[in-house]
Every structure is written in structure tokens, then in C-alpha cells.
Write an enzyme that holds these catalytic residues in place. Structure first.
Site, PDB file in Angstrom:
ATOM      1  N   GLY A   1      33.184 -19.923  -5.705  1.00 19.88           N
ATOM      2  CA  GLY A   1      32.692 -20.205  -4.359  1.00 19.88           C
ATOM      3  C   GLY A   1      33.669 -19.725  -3.294  1.00 19.88           C
ATOM      4  O   GLY A   1      33.285 -19.089  -2.312  1.00 19.88           O
ATOM      5  N   GLY A   2      34.936 -20.025  -3.514  1.00 20.82           N
ATOM      6  CA  GLY A   2      35.964 -19.617  -2.555  1.00 20.82           C
ATOM      7  C   GLY A   2      36.049 -18.113  -2.428  1.00 20.82           C
ATOM      8  O   GLY A   2      36.091 -17.560  -1.319  1.00 20.82           O
TER       9      GLY A   2
ATOM     10  N   LYS B   1      29.344 -27.385   7.644  1.00 21.09           N
ATOM     11  CA  LYS B   1      28.224 -27.134   6.742  1.00 21.09           C
ATOM     12  C   LYS B   1      28.255 -28.295   5.747  1.00 21.09           C
ATOM     13  O   LYS B   1      29.192 -28.408   4.952  1.00 21.09           O
ATOM     14  CB  LYS B   1      28.433 -25.784   6.059  1.00 21.09           C
ATOM     15  CG  LYS B   1      27.761 -25.559   4.726  1.00 21.09           C
ATOM     16  CD  LYS B   1      26.275 -25.346   4.807  1.00 21.09           C
ATOM     17  CE  LYS B   1      25.753 -24.987   3.427  1.00 21.09           C
ATOM     18  NZ  LYS B   1      26.071 -26.014   2.386  1.00 21.09           N
TER      19      LYS B   1
ATOM     20  N   CYS C   1      41.266 -32.080  -7.515  1.00 21.61           N
ATOM     21  CA  CYS C   1      41.860 -30.741  -7.569  1.00 21.61           C
ATOM     22  C   CYS C   1      43.245 -30.782  -8.187  1.00 21.61           C
ATOM     23  O   CYS C   1      43.782 -29.755  -8.579  1.00 21.61           O
ATOM     24  CB  CYS C   1      41.909 -30.091  -6.184  1.00 21.61           C
ATOM     25  SG  CYS C   1      42.092 -31.243  -4.842  1.00 21.61           S
TER      26      CYS C   1
ATOM     27  N   GLU D   1      40.645 -23.546  -0.838  1.00 16.01           N
ATOM     28  CA  GLU D   1      41.338 -24.245  -1.914  1.00 16.01           C
ATOM     29  C   GLU D   1      40.392 -24.181  -3.091  1.00 16.01           C
ATOM     30  O   GLU D   1      39.280 -24.713  -3.035  1.00 16.01           O
ATOM     31  CB  GLU D   1      41.630 -25.680  -1.475  1.00 16.01           C
ATOM     32  CG  GLU D   1      42.671 -26.323  -2.355  1.00 16.01           C
ATOM     33  CD  GLU D   1      42.171 -27.609  -2.935  1.00 16.01           C
ATOM     34  OE1 GLU D   1      41.727 -27.573  -4.110  1.00 16.01           O
ATOM     35  OE2 GLU D   1      42.207 -28.628  -2.235  1.00 16.01           O
TER      36      GLU D   1
ATOM     37  N   GLU E   1      39.868 -23.330 -14.639  1.00 16.57           N
ATOM     38  CA  GLU E   1      39.715 -24.767 -14.441  1.00 16.57           C
ATOM     39  C   GLU E   1      38.433 -25.280 -15.106  1.00 16.57           C
ATOM     40  O   GLU E   1      37.374 -24.674 -14.954  1.00 16.57           O
ATOM     41  CB  GLU E   1      39.656 -25.062 -12.936  1.00 16.57           C
ATOM     42  CG  GLU E   1      39.620 -26.544 -12.612  1.00 16.57           C
ATOM     43  CD  GLU E   1      39.497 -26.816 -11.113  1.00 16.57           C
ATOM     44  OE1 GLU E   1      39.050 -25.921 -10.376  1.00 16.57           O
ATOM     45  OE2 GLU E   1      39.844 -27.930 -10.691  1.00 16.57           O
TER      46      GLU E   1
END
Lengths: 545, 545
Positions: free
Chosen positions: B262-263, B201, B319, B282, B412
């Protein structure tokens, strides 16, 4: 077993009351809980067995997990040989109570003494296998990539990784292996070997067996000076303690062996957690066996006898029971059917593990033979009417086209049952294979040329299973490095892991990488001089130097 | 980048129209979809970039997954050297378009050309690393336990296992590495290496980069004769295609690199599936850095400069960005603070990846500095006002007690931001460590005696992270065998796996055991004579013989 039945107090006499303390164990300590008394039952007689066991509460769950988390800090850093001694000590403690333990397990499970003596050997063997694995040490998969200070455009740092344990593991014991898949079974042994504390939820089918083995683990902890928090054992006859254990934030992994509905309930419950954790659910399998023509032509009768024995072994209460036989119509298959039917009719009944399992078996075998296109092939006529919860070995048959159209025919019937699916030809057999769900095992009975000729069939079967057997029976799960006991869904929920064999330890670990640490500060597993003399991957080469 | 901006058509001129075909790719074939046109934007200017891209639909999803499933049957059985050639061919195809590719990636992401040239090298390097891994062959972890026909009480069968691929993998590209974590990034490379087809995607932040790399993979498939179904690339600016991919029954694994929200959305969606599948998300990390006193006393100023650079590297869009600095109050820490503040004030602004990321960064840095106890330490004064979506490097500070009480300070802030947490003493510092959530990395800045003295601190930090760094910076993730890029939740949802380095291949495989197969019928990896000359574990010994 009969001896046991004649005197329900013999275990207390043999083992002494301390060997059958029915209190919950929290952090290797027997504790009182007041949620009610639980009683074990002999499934062959329906009569209660000696011993009071105590239903636990969320208080014991929280206490067990707090203790486990605290003990984890010390336990995970213990010297590998000390950990190995502990695992060996559990095996020795179990052996010391083998007589009363096997008798009690037989009384609670209905399984014969000889079978349980074998299972006890398997259980202690597993513990020693993991002791050896831990003591040898290479299982931590140490990987070392040394620094490249002159690499362009950037220097490469020194990177070293090894597997470290993930934390407290909750083990749900299985009913069908009261020793080898229960309190000190493969899940517990592999989790303790990995360096994880264990909290066992005792299976309600064998409280006394659980108590005896729990006490053995407590003794081993004391004798080898382990942190007490690494082991707890909790009783419950319902779902609340299990739910509490699965949802507790300090739980870091869950293992389960049992039914599809039980496994999925745990998985769905675990999915509601904030923190996702690994769940390993082994949920049953019908273990298809594909008979190609030449195999049957060579020895239809012998194969039928062999399979009648495999289907009924241990009252069919194995996760690898061959519940689906798949063949192509032919005179040889007809002969196989005749001998199978005759053999099944002669199978002696056996006590099933619990009343619930026996009732469910009766219900499912009755229901399945009433489904569209299903024909009853044979039911055992050799039933002992003096005992309760007796299994009657049963085989049914169905044409491939009906099997394909009815997914419910793929549901496991736990017990000495199998269904023969008859295909018109190899292409219809391939259609059956295409709709098969994931399995623990698949077996191919064939000649070598047949396999070579039907590679597409073998490939299709390989995609559906964790283990593929050539000209054998699926029952019998070897405990070794190459064993894979875990297959595509719904056999298990995570086909990447095994619950049997040394690789089971991989369920409870994660890699930890050290970057640019000085030699003295590194764990021994990662030091240049390799003081533990383990196999490691150093700059992409597997070596002991 | 500026050259690119001056002529939006240059890429089409350089690469030719076929190199920037914005149609969806299904089974290595460009297909038309009519769900709407998508346009790429230059975040530095807010202006549209050349190229029309086409929103896909559930039709393309279904077609891609059906093709992938069919192609899987052939691809997984391909010779290892053929698979390796394919991976190398992708690397070569990418190198052949490196000029226009890097320019386009820079225009779409705002990342400097030099950084993207480096990232391109990393991307092709990863592909070749996996090609070498596959070609060498030992990664399949062949385990052989030969039969013991005379063992008592039962003979041991012959058991041999190896890793096999699990099936079609859906890859969600990351915004912050438009090459190395996107269409042909580490997830794709490791999945293809494992033998799994890939459906990507495309990230909406870099459609053109995705199209160019997608075309390179298509070329490599054609040139090396791979089954076309092993690669598809789908575009969407919303969530529907992603949802459809996650829920499709033929999808067998999902990889994602991005935000926590999102994860978690993907994880929750995947949990609704009937068949559980592995999801590798992640989800971000604040990568705590613990400064012990001696490290600061030795070189507070240099460390501050080093960390100002690490915090602002790539506009902080890594990250592994050090988002949390943790120290004990002292004159040396005060000096560190002063130099850090001064260095941050000088950091030049940089274009952030997308308008959404830039807006979110501004929002979060504003919000966090208004929270109880949080003091703004420094904001970059070096902002280019001619460009849009510019980052302003920011550092804040907070006392340990306030940090401990406010879990939201651990969220974060994606960008060039860090927070200094000041503890009164080592015991308060330990309290901060106790509440830290799971991380990708933890760094300890200390002298060797300090580490030896504070082993409890190091142990506590080790439990929180996938990688622990000694006297370095967390930015920079080496691609090698020992790398672990995956830590305890919420850094990732499964700390047992890495998304960077050769071990990333383990995410997409499961063991398959062969029982009692004849030599000729076994895969080469498991034959006695070891024709592939790979390392194997034979009767518990690691050997090539």
C-alpha cells in the site's frame, strides 16, 4: 586570468604535477581509468587548458561506493573533534594551493580572480563553520526523556534520541561556484560534517579545479588519519556516471545544483530506485522583486542602478539573480526603467562559465524577446569582441496581463537578464504574485507603511519562497545558521532543507532512539552527565545540565 | 463489545444521530455524495453495523483541497494559543463521546474495549501534547543572526528564520489504531499543530469510528472559531479517492501507515506528480530481537513468556510486533524455544481487524511454514470457534543459513506471528544481521559485558533501525520528544522523520528566512524582544533572551 592565458603551463609549474593529477580518485587514492581522456577548455578563448582528465566507468562507481560504505562504519563513530580537525585540514590544504587554484578556476570558468579569491574564502569559511558546528556538538539534537517507573497505567521507559548520519552521499558539483558549490563546497562540507562519506561527480566545466581540490581533500585525509573510503572524485563528460551513481543501491543521498531539466532528470532517475533516498536538487529561480510605489518614488534612479549591478553580478550566473522585477505603472516606474535601461547598456560583457551556457543564454534572450507582448528594454553595448562566450546584459519588459497568460516567461534565463513586469495597479500585481512559481528568494522594495498596508501581498509572497528580503538585493547568500537556501518547487524539490548555512547538515542525518540503555552503553551525547557539554532537550527543557 | 453486538442501534441512542452522521465532511461541513452507500462490518460476527456512509468522489476531493488551501492562509497565521485551544478542544470533544466511541471502535475493529479505552487516552494525550508544544512555541526553531555592518569584505545582513507550515496534508488512517493513528490520530494532530489543514481519507475498516471522531473535530472547529477549510473527511472503499488526493496539485504532503504494498503504491503514484511533495509511509517492520547467550542463560523461560505476550499483544497487529527472534544455538535457546512454544499454544485467539487481514494472516502463516528449511514451532490451540476472523498465534523456526538465502522470510506477517532464526555462532548471527532490511525497531537482549564485547554487532543493528531497545520488548511506542518511529527503508520511506512523538510536527514545515526586515514587520517569533519567550538560537547561542 590573462596571465594564465599567456602561459598554459604555469599551473603545472606553480603547483607541481602532483597537484594536478587528472586521474579519478577512489577512496582517497588516484586510480587509472581507460574510458577516454577529457580536456578542460578556457571559455574566454575556446582553447584547451593544461591537464588530462580521465573518464570514469561503473567500475570506479562501484568501488567508490563499496569503499564509502565500509569507511562509513568507522567514520560515523569518530570523535567529533577529530572530524572537526579533518574539516579544518581540508580548509588549510585548500589555502596552501590558493594561488594556482584560483588561477585555474578563473581560467576554466571565466570568472574574475577577485571573485574566485572571495569564493575561496567562502569555501574555507564553510568548512570551518561545519568544523565548529561539529566540535561544539549540539547539532545532534539530543533529546532525553527519562524513565517514569511509577507512571499509570504504564511505566514510561527511558528514551533518548540523537541524529546519526545516513551513509554515502553523492554530490553533483555546480558550474557557477567552482569552489563553494563543488568538490569541497557546502554539500561536501555538510555531508562530511554529518558523518557521511562523499562521492563527488566533478562538473565538466572545471576538471582542473576539481582535481586540485580533490588532491587537497586526499592530503587532509592522510594527514588526519581518516578512513580513505570517505572521499572519491569521478570524472565524466556525459550522463552515464551520474546515472550510475544515482541508481547504485549503496548511495544514500544525492545533492545537485543546476538547471531545472538537470535536476528533474536526476529526481526521475532516483524515483526508479527500489529504495527511495533523499534527493536535494536546487534547480533555479527567477527571484522576483516587488517594487511598491513609495520605494520607487523615493529613489527610482538609485534603485535602478543597484538592480542593474545585481542583475549583472558575476555575469548574472547566480541562482539568486533577480530575473523578475515587478512594479505598478507610474512616473517613478518610468524613471526606474529609463535608468535601468541606461545602466544595463553600459554593463561590460563578461565571459560566461561554459560555451553551452553562453549559447543557451543567447538563445533564450533572443527567444524571450520575440514572445507575445515582450519588449526589449535594453541590451549592453559594452562587449569585448576579442573574447569568446561573452554575456550581454539584457532587460525586457512585459505587461502583467501578458506575463500571467504565458507561464514560459517564468523560466529561468541563466545569465545577466531580467524582465520587468508592469501591473496597472496593486490588484493586478497580486494576480501576478498568485501565478508565481516557487522561488529561492523574493524581495520587497517598500516603505514600512506599505508593508503594513499590504500584508496579504507579503503573505502571498512568503508562501512562494524560502527567503524573503526587505529593501535589498537577492544576490549574496550569507553562510550562517538562519540562512534558508531552498524554496518551494520548482526552485528546489524539497523546501524543508537548505543547501547553504549550518542547517545544511540536516539533509544527511536521521534520528536514532535508544530505549532503556544503560549509561555506560550510551553514546556520550546521551549520557546523563553530558560529558560533551552540549545543549540537549531533557524532559522537554533545553539545557546543558 | 458484546453489549454492542446485542443491540446494533445503541450507539445511535447514546450518541444521537448527529454523532454518527455518515456523510462526507468537506471543510467542516457535512455534504451529500452520491457514489454509493458503504456499510461497516463487525469482524467478529461478519454482521453489518449501524450507519450508512457515503462514498465520495473527485468533486469532494477538489472541494476539500480548495477549501483547505484558502483556509491555510488564515490558519497558519493564527496565534499559537488559539491553535493550542483548538487541539485541546478536539481532545475534549472526543472525551465527551468516549463511551459510544470506544464501543463503536471495538465493534468495528474487534479490539477489546480496555485496549481502546487506553488508545483513546493516548489519542487525547497526543492532541494535548501537540497543544502544549504549540503553546510553548520553541518548536518553530527560530534562528537569528543579527547584522554585522562592519564585517569585511562584506557586511552581514540581518537574517532570521523559523519553521512555517507547508500546506494541506492528506492523512490515510491506519487500520490497527482506529483512534490513535486515524482521523484525530498523531498525523492529524501534528499536521494541525504545524498549521496545516488536514484531509483525512477514512480507513474502510472503521467508518463509524471515523464519523464520530470527524464530528468531534467539526465541533471543536465551531467552538473555537477555526477556519472551516482546515478539516475534511472522505469515505471510499476502493482506491480512487486516495489516488485523487495523492495526485491533486493542492496536496502538499501525504501520511500513510499500513502495508508495504500500500505504501509503495502511494509513493509511486506521488512520484508521477509534476510537483514533488513529501510522502511519509510507515510500511511495516519485523522488528528483530537479538538474544545473546548470557541473557538466555539467565532467564530463558521468563523471556519466552514475555515474548509470547509481546508477539500476541493486540492479536499481533502492531507495527512493532517482534516478528523475528534471533539466537545462537545452545541449551538455553532450546529451553527458550520449549517455553515459547508452550506459551504460544495457550494464547487465546482474538478477532483480527478486518476479514482481509485475517485471511491474509492465515494465508501467509500457511505459506511461510511450507518454505525451504522453515519448521512450525507452535500454533495456538486456544481458538474461539464461535467468532469469525480469529487469529491463531504462530511461531516458526529456521536455521540462519536458510534465512539468509531467502529474502522473502523478511516479509512482514501482520498478526501474532514470529520466526526464530537459529545461528550456529556469533559470526553466523552477524551474517543474518548483515542481510536484515530496515526496521522500525531492533531489540538486543544481552548482559552489559556482552554488548561491550560485541560493539560491531550493536553498530550493525543501529544502522538498520530507527529505535534500538535494550532488554525490553518492541511493542509499546511511547509518545514523547525522544521517540523515533520511523526507520530505514522498507520500514518507512524516509527515516529522517518520525510519525510518533512531538518531532512528528517536523514533517509538515519548512524554514522561511527573513532578511533585513524591520522589527515591527517581523513575526513575533523573530522579534528582538522575544515577546513569546521561546527558546531561540541567537548568533549561535541557544537562549530565551
Amino acid at each position: 586570468m590573462m596571465h594564465w592565458l599567456s602561459d598554459q603551463n604555469c599551473l603545472l609549474e606553480v603547483g607541481g604535477s602532483s597537484a594536478m593529477d587528472g586521474r579519478n580518485i577512489v577512496a582517497a587514492t588516484f586510480v587509472d581509468a581507460n574510458e577516454g581522456i577529457l580536456i578542460a577548455t578556457n571559455p574566454a578563448t575556446g582553447l584547451p587548458l593544461a591537464g588530462d582528465f580521465f573518464k570514469s566507468s561503473s567500475t570506479e562507481v562501484a568501488s567508490a561506493l563499496r569503499s564509502a560504505t565500509a569507511a562509513f562504519r568507522d567514520y560515523r563513530k569518530m570523535n567529533k573533534d577529530v572530524k572537526a580537525s579533518f574539516l579544518n585540514a581540508i580548509a588549510s590544504e585548500i589555502e596552501q594551493i590558493s594561488g594556482p587554484l584560483v588561477e585555474r578556476a578563473s581560467a576554466e570558468s571565466g570568472l574574475p580572480l577577485a571573485r574566485l579569491q572571495g569564493e575561496l574564502g567562502r569555501t574555507t569559511g564553510q568548512l570551518r563553520l561545519f568544523a565548529n558546528l561539529v566540535s561544539e556538538g549540539s547539532w545532534v539534537n539530543a533529546v532525553i526523556d527519562t524513565e517514569l517507573p511509577d507512571r499509570k497505567p504504564l511505566a514510561r521507559p527511558d528514551l533518548r534520541s540523537m541524529l546519526v548520519p545516513i551513509g554515502p552521499v553523492v554530490v553533483f558539483g555546480a558550474s557557477n561556484f567552482p569552489l563553494a558549490f563543488s568538490v569541497a563546497g557546502g554539500d561536501t562540507a555538510s555531508a562530511l560534517a554529518a558523518g557521511c562519506p562523499v562521492i563527488v561527480k566533478a562538473h565538466p566545466g572545471h576538471y582542473g579545479t576539481s582535481a586540485l581540490v580533490g588532491a587537497a581533500i586526499v592530503n587532509a585525509i592522510k594527514k588526519t588519519g581518516m578512513p580513505k573510503g570517505i572521499f572519491s572524485l569521478l570524472y565524466d563528460d556525459g550522463y552515464s556516471i551520474g546515472q550510475c551513481l544515482v541508481q547504485h543501491e549503496l548511495t544514500k543521498a544525492i545533492t545537485f545544483t543546476g538547471s531545472y531539466s538537470g535536476g528533474m532528470a536526476l529526481i526521475r532517475l532516483a524515483q526508479q530506485r527500489t529504495e527511495p533516498i533523499p534527493v536535494f536538487a536546487e534547480m533555479g529561480s527567477i527571484n522576483p522583486v516587488v517594487f511598491l510605489p513609495e520605494a520607487l518614488e523615493k529613489s527610482a534612479g538609485d534603485l535602478a542602478k543597484k538592480y542593474a549591478a545585481s542583475i549583472s553580478l558575476g555575469a548574472g550566473q547566480f541562482c539568486t539573480n533577480p530575473g523578475l522585477l515587478l512594479g505598478i505603472q507610474s512616473p517613478a516606474l518610468e524613471q526606474f526603467k529609463r535608468v535601468l535601461a541606461a545602466s544595463i547598456a553600459d554593463i561590460p560583457s563578461a565571459t560566461m562559465l561554459t560555451k553551452g551556457i553562453a549559447e543557451n543564454y543567447k538563445k533564450l534572450t533572443t527567444e524571450v524577446t520575440q514572445l507575445e507582448g515582450v519588449r526589449l528594454l535594453s541590451v549592453s553595448k559594452n562587449k569585448d569582441k576579442s573574447l569568446q562566450n561573452q554575456s550581454e546584459a539584457t532587460v525586457a519588459e512585459v505587461n502583467a496581463i501578458d506575463f500571467i497568460q504565458n507561464p514560459s516567461l517564468q523560466e529561468e534565463v541563466f545569465g545577466p537578464y531580467s524582465m520587468l513586469v508592469i501591473a496597472r495597479d496593486i490588484s493586478e500585481l497580486m494576480e501576478v504574485v498568485a501565478v508565481l512559481k516557487g522561488q529561492l528568494t523574493v524581495t520587497i522594495m517598500a516603505s514600512k507603511p506599505e508593508v503594513q498596508q499590504h500584508q496579504t501581498l507579503v503573505d502571498a509572497l512568503s508562501e512562494k519562497t524560502g527567503r524573503i528580503i526587505f529593501n535589498g538585493v537577492p544576490t549574496g547568500v550569507e553562510v550562517c545558521g538562519a540562512m534558508q537556501h531552498g524554496g518551494p518547487f520548482p526552485a528546489t524539490n524539497d523546501s524543508r532543507f537548505t543547501s547553504v548555512g549550518s542547517a545544511a547538515i540536516n539533509r544527511f542525518v536521521r534520528p536514532l532512539a535508544y530505549q532503556d540503555w544503560e549509561q555506560e552503553l550510551l553514546p556520550d551525547e546521551l549520557k546523563d552527565e553530558n560529558p560533551l557539554e552540549i545543549f540537549r532537550t531533557v524532559n522537554q527543557k533545553i539545557t546543558k545540565s
